[in-house]
Design an enzyme around this catalytic site. Structure first.
Site, PDB file in Angstrom:
ATOM      1  N   ASN A   5      -7.737   1.763   9.713  1.00 35.53           N
ATOM      2  CA  ASN A   5      -6.421   2.006  10.319  1.00 35.53           C
ATOM      3  C   ASN A   5      -6.617   1.982  11.830  1.00 35.53           C
ATOM      4  O   ASN A   5      -7.494   2.689  12.352  1.00 35.53           O
ATOM      5  CB  ASN A   5      -5.897   3.409   9.958  1.00 35.53           C
ATOM      6  CG  ASN A   5      -5.485   3.533   8.504  1.00 35.53           C
ATOM      7  OD1 ASN A   5      -5.645   2.616   7.712  1.00 35.53           O
ATOM      8  ND2 ASN A   5      -4.939   4.695   8.164  1.00 35.53           N
ATOM      9  N   GLU A  58      -3.987  -0.261   8.148  1.00 34.77           N
ATOM     10  CA  GLU A  58      -2.763   0.106   8.888  1.00 34.77           C
ATOM     11  C   GLU A  58      -2.861  -0.428  10.301  1.00 34.77           C
ATOM     12  O   GLU A  58      -3.925  -0.371  10.926  1.00 34.77           O
ATOM     13  CB  GLU A  58      -2.603   1.629   9.011  1.00 34.77           C
ATOM     14  CG  GLU A  58      -1.947   2.301   7.850  1.00 34.77           C
ATOM     15  CD  GLU A  58      -1.764   3.803   8.069  1.00 34.77           C
ATOM     16  OE1 GLU A  58      -1.420   4.223   9.198  1.00 34.77           O
ATOM     17  OE2 GLU A  58      -1.980   4.552   7.099  1.00 34.77           O
ATOM     18  N   GLU A  88      -7.592   8.546   6.387  1.00 34.36           N
ATOM     19  CA  GLU A  88      -7.936   9.132   7.678  1.00 34.36           C
ATOM     20  C   GLU A  88      -8.520  10.541   7.570  1.00 34.36           C
ATOM     21  O   GLU A  88      -7.875  11.538   7.943  1.00 34.36           O
ATOM     22  CB  GLU A  88      -6.709   9.138   8.595  1.00 34.36           C
ATOM     23  CG  GLU A  88      -6.176   7.731   8.839  1.00 34.36           C
ATOM     24  CD  GLU A  88      -5.037   7.678   9.825  1.00 34.36           C
ATOM     25  OE1 GLU A  88      -4.487   8.733  10.171  1.00 34.36           O
ATOM     26  OE2 GLU A  88      -4.678   6.570  10.249  1.00 34.36           O
ATOM     27  N   ARG A 128       0.856  -1.184   0.000  1.00 36.97           N
ATOM     28  CA  ARG A 128       0.000   0.000   0.000  1.00 36.97           C
ATOM     29  C   ARG A 128       0.894   1.236   0.000  1.00 36.97           C
ATOM     30  O   ARG A 128       1.701   1.417   0.920  1.00 36.97           O
ATOM     31  CB  ARG A 128      -0.901  -0.010   1.243  1.00 36.97           C
ATOM     32  CG  ARG A 128      -1.757   1.214   1.324  1.00 36.97           C
ATOM     33  CD  ARG A 128      -2.629   1.326   2.569  1.00 36.97           C
ATOM     34  NE  ARG A 128      -3.161   2.667   2.551  1.00 36.97           N
ATOM     35  CZ  ARG A 128      -3.462   3.400   3.613  1.00 36.97           C
ATOM     36  NH1 ARG A 128      -3.345   2.905   4.827  1.00 36.97           N
ATOM     37  NH2 ARG A 128      -3.909   4.631   3.477  1.00 36.97           N
ATOM     38  N   HIS A 165      -2.928  10.758   0.803  1.00 31.32           N
ATOM     39  CA  HIS A 165      -2.378  10.537   2.151  1.00 31.32           C
ATOM     40  C   HIS A 165      -1.762  11.866   2.591  1.00 31.32           C
ATOM     41  O   HIS A 165      -0.578  11.954   2.873  1.00 31.32           O
ATOM     42  CB  HIS A 165      -1.352   9.409   2.130  1.00 31.32           C
ATOM     43  CG  HIS A 165      -1.097   8.779   3.477  1.00 31.32           C
ATOM     44  ND1 HIS A 165      -1.310   7.450   3.746  1.00 31.32           N
ATOM     45  CD2 HIS A 165      -0.643   9.301   4.638  1.00 31.32           C
ATOM     46  CE1 HIS A 165      -0.991   7.175   4.997  1.00 31.32           C
ATOM     47  NE2 HIS A 165      -0.578   8.283   5.569  1.00 31.32           N
ATOM     48  N   TYR A 219      -4.455   1.709  15.746  1.00 31.31           N
ATOM     49  CA  TYR A 219      -3.187   1.632  16.477  1.00 31.31           C
ATOM     50  C   TYR A 219      -3.356   1.433  17.972  1.00 31.31           C
ATOM     51  O   TYR A 219      -2.541   0.792  18.606  1.00 31.31           O
ATOM     52  CB  TYR A 219      -2.370   2.917  16.267  1.00 31.31           C
ATOM     53  CG  TYR A 219      -1.773   3.021  14.880  1.00 31.31           C
ATOM     54  CD1 TYR A 219      -0.485   2.580  14.633  1.00 31.31           C
ATOM     55  CD2 TYR A 219      -2.506   3.543  13.821  1.00 31.31           C
ATOM     56  CE1 TYR A 219       0.081   2.658  13.365  1.00 31.31           C
ATOM     57  CE2 TYR A 219      -1.960   3.626  12.544  1.00 31.31           C
ATOM     58  CZ  TYR A 219      -0.660   3.175  12.321  1.00 31.31           C
ATOM     59  OH  TYR A 219      -0.118   3.245  11.063  1.00 31.31           O
TER      60      TYR A 219
HETATM   61  C1  BGC Z   1      -0.925   7.520   9.363  1.00 28.16           C
HETATM   62  C2  BGC Z   1       0.539   7.313   9.010  1.00 28.16           C
HETATM   63  C3  BGC Z   1       1.386   7.483  10.269  1.00 28.16           C
HETATM   64  C4  BGC Z   1       0.933   6.456  11.274  1.00 28.16           C
HETATM   65  C5  BGC Z   1       1.733   6.451  12.572  1.00 28.16           C
HETATM   66  C6  BGC Z   1      -1.344   6.813  10.625  1.00 28.16           C
HETATM   67  O1  BGC Z   1      -2.389   7.473  11.241  1.00 28.16           O
HETATM   68  O2  BGC Z   1      -1.741   7.138   8.285  1.00 28.16           O
HETATM   69  O3  BGC Z   1       0.902   8.226   8.016  1.00 28.16           O
HETATM   70  O4  BGC Z   1       2.743   7.385  10.018  1.00 28.16           O
HETATM   71  O5  BGC Z   1      -0.406   6.737  11.625  1.00 28.16           O
HETATM   72  O6  BGC Z   1       1.598   7.641  13.251  1.00 28.16           O
END
Ligand code: BGC
Length: 500
Positions: free
Chosen positions: A327, A400, A189, A99, A144, A329
């Site tokens: 995405n 992501e 995002e 990607r 992006h 995290y």
């Molecule tokens: C973004 C990336 C970023 C990653 C880590 C994501 O929200 O799409 O560009 O590097 O987070 O912060």
């Protein structure tokens, strides 16, 4: 005899339980693994040939203090020149797809579709055919965060015409590459395109809460316009799939008292960009719409700061997807702000608008060295289940997921543990909860320019020596781990907690 039968049962039982364990550790055969980057974060060559300036180029050339180490993406990983090395690394990992994003003004130097850069066209063409030659599917993000500065000067995403500008750009990209690309993401995002950008946190570095809400409407319309162009003009011929990559944290109430504010915070940050697309009704999430109307009135605005959709716009946006791009995290707890309370860093992305304070739990603290990246693997399973609950049994692609550290150690155990624990939860969602997750994208292939953290934050499975003009790449232990998982399609890959 009886003993023989008992031993026989025992053996069968053991074998079954082993098979069960292996099955639970295994991804479905059609599940796809990939790695990701984005153009400003890796390409460099910011003014090569006739490339136009984007909003990050402009911001960091005029306000370098925006980034912790005063760095920028002028050279970054120099992937503009070293793309073949990148493709070899990806091929070595044995993943199914890569990607990456197109830098809008590298292809359309002044942002408009009247002039296509031959150099930009060649660069992305080579990248796409290079991937295919290595058996790796390109997954292309159109946006992006690289808005041409020329369009920002005209109001950027707060200008209703941005819908047309993006649609024209999308048509150019589809015309050039739709015969070679099956999977497209329109916007990365939307929440970050619209909220921190208008709170002086990321490019273009403006302060205007109304801008954030105008942007929300036009970016959704821009996504939908691009989706419809593909659907009508390209899908019949090429049959590819298009969606948007939305970011979501897992939000949970801090205490039982905080349920209402948590629902509002989810609506504000995430459902704002998914409900109009994925719900059966379309339009803004009703709770958020009512809240914003009321709040805008109380602030003396003649109409809601969150602009209404017309019935035609609701229909255009509704259903503009082929899968859910997620995405993810980290996780947060949510509670209502106390009167006069300061909004901390976690709540800086506009949560003052709804009076929500975001925090973490002590048990989620991580070694990432970045406060925002707390680790709570169950969050991804909860989220996948909630998406299914809210929007039905749709295909979900994790676009992501990844982990950062500040030391850039090649023996990146923290990253391996993060991937393993999050992938375990994804497996539980697939095998246990029957959520239709079809793919997983690790962020990131390379250490790269991590926005306002510059080069101090390392998300890569390959280290890049940014002090060397040749930008040599070195695989970390996590690259070997991810390769084993992607090849085996299983988490049962032995012990990777040390570099081996
Ligand atoms: C973004 C990336 C970023 C990653 C880590 C994501 O929200 O799409 O560009 O590097 O987070 O912060």
């Amino acid at each position: 005899m009886k003993l023989g039968i008992a031993v026989g049962y025992l053996i069968v039982d053991r074998l079954l339980s082993l098979a069960g364990q292996i099955a639970c550790q295994s991804f479905p055969p059609e599940f796809r693994f990939g790695v990701a980057t984005s153009s400003y974060q890796i390409e460099g060559a910011w003014n090569k040939k006739i490339k136009g300036e984007n909003i990050w180029d402009h911001l960091l050339h005029t306000r370098p203090e925006f980034v912790a180490d005063r760095s920028n993406g002028d050279v970054a990983c120099d992937s503009y020149h070293l793309w073949e090395q990148d493709l070899d690394l990806i091929a070595e990992m044995g993943v199914d797809f890569y990607r990456f994003s197109i830098n809008w003004p590298r292809l359309l130097p002044n942002g408009f579709a009247n002039k296509i850069s031959a150099d930009g066209r060649r660069y992305y063409g080579d990248l796409i055919s290079g991937l295919r030659a290595r058996g790796i599917a390109p997954v292309v993000t159109l946006y992006h965060w690289e808005l041409p500065q020329s369009l920002q000067d005209l109001g950027g995403w707060a200008n209703p015409l941005s819908v047309e500008w993006f649609a024209d750009y999308a048509r150019v990209v589809f015309s050039l590459y739709a015969d070679q690309v099956d999977t497209w993401l329109t916007i990365n995002e939307a929440i970050y395109v619209c909220e921190p950008s208008y709170r002086d946190i990321v490019a273009p570095g403006l302060v205007n809460e109304v801008g954030a809400l105008l942007c929300s409407k036009y970016i959704l319309l821009a996504h939908a316009a691009a989706y419809r162009i593909y659907e009508e003009e390209f899908k019949p011929k090429y049959g590819g799939e298009v969606s948007i990559a939305n970011h979501e944290f897992w939000f949970e109430p801090k205490t039982d008292e905080d349920l209402d504010i948590t629902v509002l915070a989810r609506d504000y940050a995430f459902t704002r960009f998914s409900y109009p697309i994925y719900s059966a009704e379309g339009g803004w999430p009703p709770l958020l719409e009512a809240f914003m109307e009321e709040k805008s009135k109380s602030e003396g605005y003649p109409r809601s700061k969150l602009p209404a959709f017309t019935p035609e716009e609701i229909e255009l946006v509704k259903g503009s997807y082929d899968f859910f791009g997620l995405n993810h995290y980290s996780s947060r707890t949510v509670r209502a702000a106390l009167p006069g309370e300061e909004y901390g860093a976690f709540s800086a992305d506009g949560f003052d608008e709804i009076g929500a304070i975001l925090e973490s739990r002590p048990e989620w603290a991580s070694e990432s060295g970045q406060d925002w990246l707390t680790v709570h693997p169950e969050g991804i399973r909860n989220l996948l289940n909630r998406i299914k609950q809210q929007y039905g049994d749709i295909k979900i692609m994790i676009t992501e997921n990844g982990f950062t550290d500040l030391d850039g150690d090649l023996n990146d155990i923290g990253r391996i543990e993060y991937f393993e624990s999050y992938l375990e939860q994804v497996l539980l969602a697939i095998n246990g909860d029957k959520v239709n997750v079809v793919g997983y994208t690790a962020w990131s292939l390379l250490d790269n320019f991590e926005w306002t953290s510059g080069y101090q934050s390392h998300f890569g499975m390959h280290a890049v020596d940014f002090s060397d003009p040749r930008r040599p790449r070195t695989p970390k232990a996590s690259a070997r781990y991810f390769k084993s998982v992607a090849r085996a399609r299983s988490l049962d890959v032995g012990n990777f907690t040390a570099a081996n």
